[in-house]
Design an enzyme around this catalytic site. Structure first.
Site, PDB file in Angstrom:
ATOM      1  N   HIS A 139     -11.178  -6.220  -2.723  1.00 20.89           N
ATOM      2  CA  HIS A 139     -11.677  -4.903  -3.171  1.00 20.89           C
ATOM      3  C   HIS A 139     -11.673  -4.807  -4.701  1.00 20.89           C
ATOM      4  O   HIS A 139     -11.388  -3.750  -5.271  1.00 20.89           O
ATOM      5  CB  HIS A 139     -10.830  -3.766  -2.599  1.00 20.89           C
ATOM      6  CG  HIS A 139     -10.908  -3.634  -1.104  1.00 20.89           C
ATOM      7  ND1 HIS A 139     -11.789  -2.797  -0.473  1.00 20.89           N
ATOM      8  CD2 HIS A 139     -10.219  -4.247  -0.113  1.00 20.89           C
ATOM      9  CE1 HIS A 139     -11.628  -2.891   0.833  1.00 20.89           C
ATOM     10  NE2 HIS A 139     -10.681  -3.773   1.089  1.00 20.89           N
TER      11      HIS A 139
ATOM     12  N   ASN B  63     -11.699   1.966   5.350  1.00 16.64           N
ATOM     13  CA  ASN B  63     -12.978   1.284   5.162  1.00 16.64           C
ATOM     14  C   ASN B  63     -14.093   2.119   5.781  1.00 16.64           C
ATOM     15  O   ASN B  63     -13.829   3.106   6.476  1.00 16.64           O
ATOM     16  CB  ASN B  63     -12.961  -0.084   5.846  1.00 16.64           C
ATOM     17  CG  ASN B  63     -12.229  -1.143   5.030  1.00 16.64           C
ATOM     18  OD1 ASN B  63     -11.987  -0.967   3.829  1.00 16.64           O
ATOM     19  ND2 ASN B  63     -11.887  -2.229   5.665  1.00 16.64           N
TER      20      ASN B  63
ATOM     21  N   TYR C  38       0.797  -3.961  -0.228  1.00 18.75           N
ATOM     22  CA  TYR C  38       0.291  -2.978  -1.197  1.00 18.75           C
ATOM     23  C   TYR C  38       1.299  -2.687  -2.307  1.00 18.75           C
ATOM     24  O   TYR C  38       0.925  -2.329  -3.416  1.00 18.75           O
ATOM     25  CB  TYR C  38      -0.141  -1.683  -0.490  1.00 18.75           C
ATOM     26  CG  TYR C  38      -1.432  -1.879   0.277  1.00 18.75           C
ATOM     27  CD1 TYR C  38      -1.444  -2.531   1.496  1.00 18.75           C
ATOM     28  CD2 TYR C  38      -2.648  -1.460  -0.237  1.00 18.75           C
ATOM     29  CE1 TYR C  38      -2.605  -2.754   2.190  1.00 18.75           C
ATOM     30  CE2 TYR C  38      -3.822  -1.673   0.451  1.00 18.75           C
ATOM     31  CZ  TYR C  38      -3.799  -2.322   1.666  1.00 18.75           C
ATOM     32  OH  TYR C  38      -4.955  -2.545   2.348  1.00 18.75           O
TER      33      TYR C  38
HETATM   34 FE1  HDD Z   1      -6.184  -3.924   2.276  1.00 17.46          FE
HETATM   35  C1  HDD Z   1      -6.662  -3.379  -1.040  1.00 17.46           C
HETATM   36  C2  HDD Z   1      -8.465  -1.431   3.019  1.00 17.46           C
HETATM   37  C3  HDD Z   1      -5.876  -4.611   5.619  1.00 17.46           C
HETATM   38  C4  HDD Z   1      -3.753  -6.133   1.561  1.00 17.46           C
HETATM   39  N1  HDD Z   1      -7.355  -2.660   1.199  1.00 17.46           N
HETATM   40  C5  HDD Z   1      -7.389  -2.589  -0.164  1.00 17.46           C
HETATM   41  C6  HDD Z   1      -8.302  -1.556  -0.557  1.00 17.46           C
HETATM   42  C7  HDD Z   1      -8.819  -1.020   0.591  1.00 17.46           C
HETATM   43  C8  HDD Z   1      -8.205  -1.705   1.695  1.00 17.46           C
HETATM   44  C9  HDD Z   1      -9.835   0.110   0.684  1.00 17.46           C
HETATM   45  C10 HDD Z   1      -8.652  -1.179  -1.984  1.00 17.46           C
HETATM   46  C11 HDD Z   1      -7.704  -0.156  -2.511  1.00 17.46           C
HETATM   47  C12 HDD Z   1      -8.089   0.229  -3.921  1.00 17.46           C
HETATM   48  O1  HDD Z   1      -9.192   0.758  -4.106  1.00 17.46           O
HETATM   49  O2  HDD Z   1      -7.262   0.002  -4.815  1.00 17.46           O
HETATM   50  N2  HDD Z   1      -7.064  -3.224   3.966  1.00 17.46           N
HETATM   51  C13 HDD Z   1      -7.905  -2.138   4.066  1.00 17.46           C
HETATM   52  C14 HDD Z   1      -8.108  -1.824   5.463  1.00 17.46           C
HETATM   53  C15 HDD Z   1      -7.395  -2.731   6.193  1.00 17.46           C
HETATM   54  C16 HDD Z   1      -6.717  -3.598   5.255  1.00 17.46           C
HETATM   55  C17 HDD Z   1      -8.950  -0.681   5.988  1.00 17.46           C
HETATM   56  C18 HDD Z   1      -7.249  -2.826   7.683  1.00 17.46           C
HETATM   57  C19 HDD Z   1      -6.885  -1.868   8.429  1.00 17.46           C
HETATM   58  N3  HDD Z   1      -5.066  -5.157   3.379  1.00 17.46           N
HETATM   59  C20 HDD Z   1      -5.064  -5.290   4.753  1.00 17.46           C
HETATM   60  C21 HDD Z   1      -4.036  -6.227   5.163  1.00 17.46           C
HETATM   61  C22 HDD Z   1      -3.428  -6.654   4.009  1.00 17.46           C
HETATM   62  C23 HDD Z   1      -4.075  -5.972   2.912  1.00 17.46           C
HETATM   63  C24 HDD Z   1      -3.730  -6.616   6.590  1.00 17.46           C
HETATM   64  C25 HDD Z   1      -2.302  -7.614   3.800  1.00 17.46           C
HETATM   65  C26 HDD Z   1      -1.419  -7.949   4.686  1.00 17.46           C
HETATM   66  N4  HDD Z   1      -5.404  -4.668   0.555  1.00 17.46           N
HETATM   67  C27 HDD Z   1      -4.392  -5.557   0.515  1.00 17.46           C
HETATM   68  C28 HDD Z   1      -3.951  -5.874  -0.892  1.00 17.46           C
HETATM   69  C29 HDD Z   1      -4.847  -4.917  -1.731  1.00 17.46           C
HETATM   70  C30 HDD Z   1      -5.729  -4.279  -0.684  1.00 17.46           C
HETATM   71  C31 HDD Z   1      -3.964  -7.324  -1.215  1.00 17.46           C
HETATM   72  C32 HDD Z   1      -5.574  -5.496  -2.918  1.00 17.46           C
HETATM   73  C33 HDD Z   1      -5.313  -4.562  -4.072  1.00 17.46           C
HETATM   74  C34 HDD Z   1      -4.321  -3.637  -3.569  1.00 17.46           C
HETATM   75  O3  HDD Z   1      -4.024  -3.921  -2.264  1.00 17.46           O
HETATM   76  O4  HDD Z   1      -3.792  -2.747  -4.181  1.00 17.46           O
HETATM   77  O5  HDD Z   1      -2.626  -5.610  -1.093  1.00 17.46           O
END
Ligand code: HDD
Length: 687
Positions: A82, A156, A364
């Site tokens: 993202h 999402n 997160y």
């Molecule tokens: Fe995630 C970012 C949505 C599963 C780990 N995720 C991130 C963002 C969104 C989502 C919208 C952007 C947030 C922003 O604008 O800063 N993610 C989802 C949805 C998921 C999902 C709807 C399923 C239900 N995510 C998911 C899993 C993991 C992560 C299973 C890790 C185990 N997501 C992350 C992250 C991010 C992230 C790597 C990247 C930047 C951040 O968190 O702050 O930690």
């Protein structure tokens, strides 16, 4: 931003941010970061006695070194997923207290509260500078700055996820991101590694893949897509009764997508299309709005369903669990500066039994350490609007100075504050946990195709065609036969006809001996055509009016006034971005200044065209992209000729969408007044 247009609504968060906002005026003096006045920011100190020969630059120039040092460290790591996104401020209001039967949370139940929000929309795969209109899921992350602390829904535009277990996330992301050997491709999933991963190896991805291949993968606008919390959350009411909950954002403007050719072209023509679209709508007085809906299952009914309600690859069909609408969010203010707000915003997860969500919680928090460092909660965009007080101390970039003699609890003053609180936004819920520790998944988690088929069955014809075409595009980009020959075997489990159609296009193999039996069921709300605006509207739609010398200014002015009244945004496009002369005027007269040159913009960037002049390419391309086209006067003939229609005069032509029978609205300019012709066009545009 700081425009007066947006200043009319100041939430508590906007006021909070104003303490950290500086504005440059004509009289503002230049200083170093330490506030020392800077007399010259262009010339490094040099050893000058041999002047004008080149002389050594002196290391002691603190001002020059500070300038370079600050520049050298401007970049921080982008989000690991993202990375590409855009944000806006707004507010949320509960309609009434109807959610009180499920929750004590004031933000969802107290209609007298206005809770500030910040939303960041994003794509998933691409880097920070990638294009907006690629085929991908879109992030829809909302931060509520509530009176009891920050609460986020990080969702999402697709209601299910690729994987069931958070431990698979690094594999999923490695597979979808650019391949390791050459960092290709950027922004999309059309490559071997992704289709390898979501194929036979990870059949649980089948459901989300169907959504991503549907028109949902290329939204027209962030403002025209649903948001889903995806995971299963929990709410607790005043009787300490627990409920499982899914969150839904439903856009006021309905759900709309681009067509694929349009999305591809916009990637090159205006990679910032969605970013600019959000900004334009807010600044033009058409702030986007979403209704917040919840689906609720009481705890005792958790096991009443064929699927596991904690499985993130499954949705809860609305026929089984209806949506209750509880409040509304409006985004009415763009950011003042991108980096401190949109780039530094950080979202968090809530607690629940959903296993994917539990894994997300770790990620997160953890990821912010490399992105923002420690104490990121104190960065202005992330800090709550309510008091924050605890015994967490120090760490890099500590901004807060806490008075007092102790930094632990309990302490000799332990009657004093801060003391643990047991009321407010978060409640500890006592739960019996009993079982064997193992690396395992629930029984119902093993079924992967029933809801993928449910989704496909629920699509209308044009959406189904879209799905075949997008599978074809994606798999055609895979050059490893191991991948494209086998993916269609997985598809056979969802629907054999679909698998055959795609296999024929991409050279795949199908699995004729699939044992899963089709259930043939549908759920109406899964088709995006289910979400049309409650009241037809052209609000915020972009309309291009093509003009050339000799155009009828009276007609054009009348039409623009009508469009403005409908809150649409019209642009004049002409042969040159300067004066164009209406009928009756000659070179040197007042003329009319147009907004863009024909070459500077493309029909792809607009929702509808109006042609009082001529431009055959615009007409054909817009028609091919299913846009309503209005024509007046000689423009009628142009449209007729451009589209090779055999009707003598056509005032508008609208195929609506590719599944709808193409209908040519045949109206003569003689019979129709401009007003009724335009009204017809607008009705079609808003439908
Ligand atoms: Fe995630 C970012 C949505 C599963 C780990 N995720 C991130 C963002 C969104 C989502 C919208 C952007 C947030 C922003 O604008 O800063 N993610 C989802 C949805 C998921 C999902 C709807 C399923 C239900 N995510 C998911 C899993 C993991 C992560 C299973 C890790 C185990 N997501 C992350 C992250 C991010 C992230 C790597 C990247 C930047 C951040 O968190 O702050 O930690």
């Amino acid at each position: 931003m700081s425009s007066s247009v947006q200043a009319f609504f100041e939430t508590a968060k906007i006021k909070d941010l104003s303490h950290d906002t500086v504005e440059v005026t004509a009289k503002t003096g230049l200083t170093t970061d330490h506030g020392v006045p800077v007399p010259d920011t262009d010339n490094w100190w040099v050893e000058a006695h041999q002047w004008p020969r080149l002389c050594p630059s002196l290391l002691e120039d603190q001002i020059a070194r500070e300038k370079l040092h600050r520049f050298d460290h401007e970049r921080i790591p982008e989000r690991v997923v993202h990375a590409r996104g855009t944000g806006a401020h707004g507010y949320f209001r509960a309609f009434d207290d109807r959610a009180r039967k499920y929750t004590v949370a004031g933000v969802l139940t107290d209609p007298s509260r206005t809770t500030p929000t910040f939303v960041r929309f994003s794509t998933v795969q691409g880097a920070r500078g990638s294009a907006d209109t690629v085929r991908d899921a879109r992030g829809f992350a909302t931060k509520f700055y509530t009176e009891e602390g920050n609460w986020d829904i990080v969702g999402n535009n697709i209601p299910v996820f690729f994987i069931q277990d958070a431990m698979k996330f690094p594999d999923l992301v490695h597979a979808v991101k650019p391949e390791p050997q050459n960092e290709v491709p950027q922004g999309g999933a059309a490559h071997n590694n992704f289709w390898d991963f979501v194929g036979t190896i990870t059949a649980e991805a089948s459901h989300m893949v169907m959504w991503a291949m549907s028109p949902r993968g290329i939204p027209r606008s962030y403002r025209m897509m649903q948001g889903f919390g995806v995971n299963t959350f929990t709410l607790i009411n005043a009787e300490n009764k627990r409920f499982f909950v899914k969150f839904h954002w439903i856009p006021e403007l309905g759900v709309h997508s681009l067509v694929w050719d349009e999305a591809l072209k916009i990637c090159g023509q205006d990679p910032d299309f969605h970013r600019k679209d959000l900004e334009e709508a807010i600044n033009s007085g058409a702030p986007p709005k979403w209704t917040l809906g919840i689906q609720v299952i009481p705890e005792e009914k958790e096991h009443d369903f064929e699927f596991d309600i904690l499985d993130a690859t499954k949705l809860w069909p609305e026929e089984l669990v209806p949506i209750e609408e509880i409040g509304e969010m409006v985004l009415n203010r763009t950011v003042d500066e991108f980096f401190p707000e949109t780039e530094q915003v950080r979202f968090a997860r809530a607690i629940s039994d959903d296993p994917l969500l539990q894994g997300r919680n770790f990620s997160y928090f953890d990821t912010q350490l490399s992105r923002l460092g420690l104490n990121w909660e104190q960065i202005p965009i992330n800090r709550p609007v309510c008091p924050v007080m605890n015994h967490n101390r120090d760490g890099a970039h500590q901004m807060r100075i806490t008075k007092g003699k102790v930094n632990y609890w309990p302490n000799r003053f332990s009657a004093g504050a801060p003391i643990p609180l047991d009321h407010g936004g978060y409640i500890d819920f006592a739960q019996k946990v009993n079982g064997i520790k193992a690396r395992a998944r629930g029984e119902k988690f093993k079924e992967h195709f029933n809801q993928a088929e449910l989704f496909l069955n629920s699509l209308n014809e044009y959406e189904k065609r879209h799905v075949i075409n997008s599978f074809t595009f994606e798999l055609s980009h895979c050059d490893d036969p191991l991948v494209y020959e086998s993916y269609t075997k997985v598809l056979s489990n969802v629907n054999l006809d679909l698998a055959k159609a795609v296999a024929a296009n991409v050279g795949g193999h199908i699995n004729e001996s699939v044992t899963r039996r089709s259930h043939g069921q549908k759920s109406v709300s899964l088709s995006q055509s289910y979400y049309v605006p409650k009241k037809p509207t052209i609000k915020s739609r972009r309309i291009a009016i093509l003009v050339a010398d000799g155009f009828n200014q009276l007609e054009v002015d009348a039409i623009r006034a009508m469009l403005k009244a409908g809150n649409a945004i019209s642009y004049l496009i002409g042969p040159r971005r300067s004066k164009v002369y209406p009928a009756g005027q000659k070179e040197g007269d007042a003329g009319v200044f147009v907004d863009h040159n024909f070459e500077g913009q493309r029909s792809t960037l607009f929702d509808a065209l109006l042609i009082p002049g001529r431009c055959i390419h615009w007409v054909r391309e817009a028609f091919g992209h299913l846009k309503p086209i209005g024509a007046i006067g000689e423009g009628v003939e142009v449209v007729t000729r451009a589209l090779k229609l055999d009707v003598p005069q056509v005032a508008f032509a609208s195929p609506g969408d590719s599944s709808v029978t193409v209908s040519y609205g045949v109206v003569t300019t003689g019979k129709y007044s401009i007003t009724s012709a335009v009204t017809d066009v607008l009705e079609i545009a808003s439908g």
